[in-house]
Design a protein around this motif. Structure first.
Motif, mmCIF file in Angstrom:
data_model
loop_
_atom_site.group_PDB
_atom_site.id
_atom_site.type_symbol
_atom_site.label_atom_id
_atom_site.label_comp_id
_atom_site.label_asym_id
_atom_site.label_seq_id
_atom_site.Cartn_x
_atom_site.Cartn_y
_atom_site.Cartn_z
ATOM 1 N N SER A 22 12.842 -16.873 14.717
ATOM 2 C CA SER A 22 13.220 -16.442 13.397
ATOM 3 C C SER A 22 13.271 -15.049 13.227
ATOM 4 C CB SER A 22 11.912 -16.870 12.739
ATOM 5 O OG SER A 22 12.075 -16.671 11.085
ATOM 6 N N ASP A 23 13.968 -14.444 12.459
ATOM 7 C CA ASP A 23 14.109 -13.031 12.030
ATOM 8 C C ASP A 23 13.848 -12.796 10.520
ATOM 9 O OD1 ASP A 23 15.588 -12.423 14.429
ATOM 10 O OD2 ASP A 23 17.428 -13.207 13.662
ATOM 11 N N LEU A 24 12.755 -12.068 10.563
ATOM 12 C CA LEU A 24 12.086 -11.526 9.181
ATOM 13 C C LEU A 24 12.348 -10.047 8.985
ATOM 14 C CD1 LEU A 24 8.978 -13.284 10.144
ATOM 15 C CD2 LEU A 24 10.534 -14.207 8.509
ATOM 16 N N ASN A 25 13.126 -9.742 7.564
ATOM 17 C CA ASN A 25 13.578 -8.314 7.373
ATOM 18 C C ASN A 25 12.609 -8.099 6.091
ATOM 19 O OD1 ASN A 25 15.753 -8.360 9.177
ATOM 20 N ND2 ASN A 25 16.690 -9.823 7.802
ATOM 21 N N PHE A 26 12.082 -6.840 6.232
ATOM 22 C CA PHE A 26 10.980 -6.253 5.364
ATOM 23 C C PHE A 26 11.430 -4.900 4.992
ATOM 24 C CE2 PHE A 26 8.473 -9.487 7.409
ATOM 25 C CZ PHE A 26 8.124 -10.136 6.619
ATOM 26 N N ASN A 27 11.409 -4.556 3.713
ATOM 27 C CA ASN A 27 11.652 -3.105 3.381
ATOM 28 C C ASN A 27 10.662 -2.221 3.737
ATOM 29 O OD1 ASN A 27 14.246 -3.386 1.810
ATOM 30 N ND2 ASN A 27 13.321 -4.201 0.207
ATOM 31 N N TYR A 28 9.261 -2.861 3.894
ATOM 32 C CA TYR A 28 8.273 -2.046 4.165
ATOM 33 C C TYR A 28 6.823 -2.812 4.708
ATOM 34 C CZ TYR A 28 5.290 -2.167 -0.083
ATOM 35 O OH TYR A 28 4.661 -2.629 -1.075
ATOM 36 N N LEU A 29 5.896 -2.530 5.295
ATOM 37 C CA LEU A 29 4.804 -3.246 5.745
ATOM 38 C C LEU A 29 3.687 -2.356 5.544
ATOM 39 C CD1 LEU A 29 5.631 -5.328 9.065
ATOM 40 C CD2 LEU A 29 5.192 -6.176 6.529
ATOM 41 N N ASP A 30 2.463 -2.774 5.006
ATOM 42 C CA ASP A 30 1.338 -1.757 4.795
ATOM 43 C C ASP A 30 0.431 -1.808 6.054
ATOM 44 O OD1 ASP A 30 -0.994 -0.644 3.851
ATOM 45 O OD2 ASP A 30 -0.494 -1.377 1.725
ATOM 46 N N PHE A 31 0.433 -0.930 6.681
ATOM 47 C CA PHE A 31 -0.316 -0.772 7.969
ATOM 48 C C PHE A 31 -1.770 -1.013 7.806
ATOM 49 C CE2 PHE A 31 -2.661 1.981 10.971
ATOM 50 C CZ PHE A 31 -2.435 1.570 12.290
ATOM 51 N N ASN A 32 -2.436 -0.419 6.620
ATOM 52 C CA ASN A 32 -3.755 -0.309 6.415
ATOM 53 C C ASN A 32 -4.129 -1.698 6.047
ATOM 54 O OD1 ASN A 32 -3.754 2.474 6.577
ATOM 55 N ND2 ASN A 32 -3.485 2.957 4.595
ATOM 56 N N LYS A 33 -3.396 -2.382 5.439
ATOM 57 C CA LYS A 33 -3.625 -4.085 4.885
ATOM 58 C C LYS A 33 -3.833 -4.675 6.315
ATOM 59 C CE LYS A 33 -2.404 -3.946 0.139
ATOM 60 N NZ LYS A 33 -1.359 -4.678 -0.931
ATOM 61 N N ILE A 34 -2.730 -4.573 7.206
ATOM 62 C CA ILE A 34 -2.700 -5.317 8.440
ATOM 63 C C ILE A 34 -3.870 -5.324 9.373
ATOM 64 C CG2 ILE A 34 -1.510 -5.485 10.538
ATOM 65 C CD1 ILE A 34 1.072 -4.858 9.171
ATOM 66 N N PHE A 35 -4.391 -3.950 9.284
ATOM 67 C CA PHE A 35 -5.536 -3.659 10.313
ATOM 68 C C PHE A 35 -6.900 -3.584 9.764
ATOM 69 C CE2 PHE A 35 -2.036 -2.672 12.920
ATOM 70 C CZ PHE A 35 -2.423 -3.195 14.205
ATOM 71 N N ARG A 36 -7.002 -3.991 8.387
ATOM 72 C CA ARG A 36 -8.247 -4.155 7.612
ATOM 73 C C ARG A 36 -9.295 -5.190 8.249
ATOM 74 N NH1 ARG A 36 -7.294 -4.488 1.508
ATOM 75 N NH2 ARG A 36 -6.934 -6.525 2.156
ATOM 76 N N ASN A 37 -10.353 -5.207 8.224
ATOM 77 C CA ASN A 37 -11.297 -5.995 9.095
ATOM 78 C C ASN A 37 -11.223 -7.207 8.333
ATOM 79 O OD1 ASN A 37 -11.999 -4.114 10.658
ATOM 80 N ND2 ASN A 37 -14.207 -4.036 9.884
ATOM 81 N N ASP A 38 -10.796 -7.344 6.921
ATOM 82 C CA ASP A 38 -10.538 -8.575 6.479
ATOM 83 C C ASP A 38 -9.149 -9.226 6.290
ATOM 84 O OD1 ASP A 38 -9.862 -6.874 4.702
ATOM 85 O OD2 ASP A 38 -10.706 -7.330 2.714
ATOM 86 N N SER A 39 -8.456 -8.646 7.308
ATOM 87 C CA SER A 39 -6.824 -8.876 7.387
ATOM 88 C C SER A 39 -6.958 -10.331 7.608
ATOM 89 C CB SER A 39 -6.197 -7.987 8.307
ATOM 90 O OG SER A 39 -4.979 -8.442 8.635
#
Length: 211
Positions: free
Chosen positions: A23-40
């Protein structure tokens, strides 16, 4: 079986014999801080080992224009593979400020004693060293001409710690750099802290001696 969304942000193919999803997934942006939060949610799913299924074989290609939380990252391509119980990131690239192309090679995501780790190899190909040195305000006397830096790493995303090893600059090891890396690893500093991250990069080049 092929599928895609109306805006082409999501598309892929599914084979049943043998089962394989791409699968190909296209994003305008990803939030780095949300991805690597402990409750991610993502980190918790990866840590649960639910995706380490021997019968799961898939490839997800993430194309991201920008990463929120980290300046100057553009044209990001993440390729995540699920292969017979293993989760791998490979053949992935990040363009930093049009001065460094970061190549993620053979990175494994795994759980050890209920702790999540990212382990693998990364290569930094320098496209414009002057632009890079200017951004990090490296003193001119320490601005060496470098084509590439390669290293192995072990990342603990929950504790925000990283260990580096086997650092090579233009395919050569360096005693001054090795000494600095050992000192860096012993500090176990929070590499996600912007101040520590920036100073660590500056210190790396201040300690680099062409010999």
């Amino acid at each position: 079986l092929s599928f895609d969304s109306d805006d082409n942000d999501f598309k892929g193919e599914l084979d049943f014999k043998p089962f394989y999803l791409i699968s190909d997934l296209n994003f305008n942006y990803l939030d780095f801080n949300k991805i690597f939060r402990n409750d991610s949610i993502l980190l918790n799913i990866l840590n649960s080992e639910i995706l380490n299924n021997q019968n799961l074989n898939a490839q997800f290609n993430f194309n991201v224009k920008k990463i929120k939380g980290i300046k100057n990252f553009e044209s990001v391509v993440f390729k995540i593979f699920f292969e017979e119980g293993n989760i791998l990131v490979k053949n992935s690239t990040l363009n930093w400020n049009d001065s460094v192309l970061i190549n993620l090679k053979d990175i494994q995501i795994y759980n050890d004693k209920n702790k999540l780790f990212f382990s693998g190899n990364v290569v930094f190909d320098f496209l414009n060293t002057s632009k890079f040195y200017n951004f990090y305000q490296i003193t001119r006397s320490y601005r060496k001409e470098i084509k590439s830096i390669e290293l192995d790493f072990l990342l603990d995303p929950y504790n925000k710690k990283i260990e580096l090893d086997n650092v090579k600059i233009d395919n050569n090891s360096n005693k001054s750099v090795d000494k600095y890396i050992n000192k860096f690893n012993s500090k176990k500093a929070n590499i996600f802290n912007k101040f520590i991250y920036r100073n660590s990069i500056k210190s790396f080049f201040l300690n680099y001696d062409e010999g």
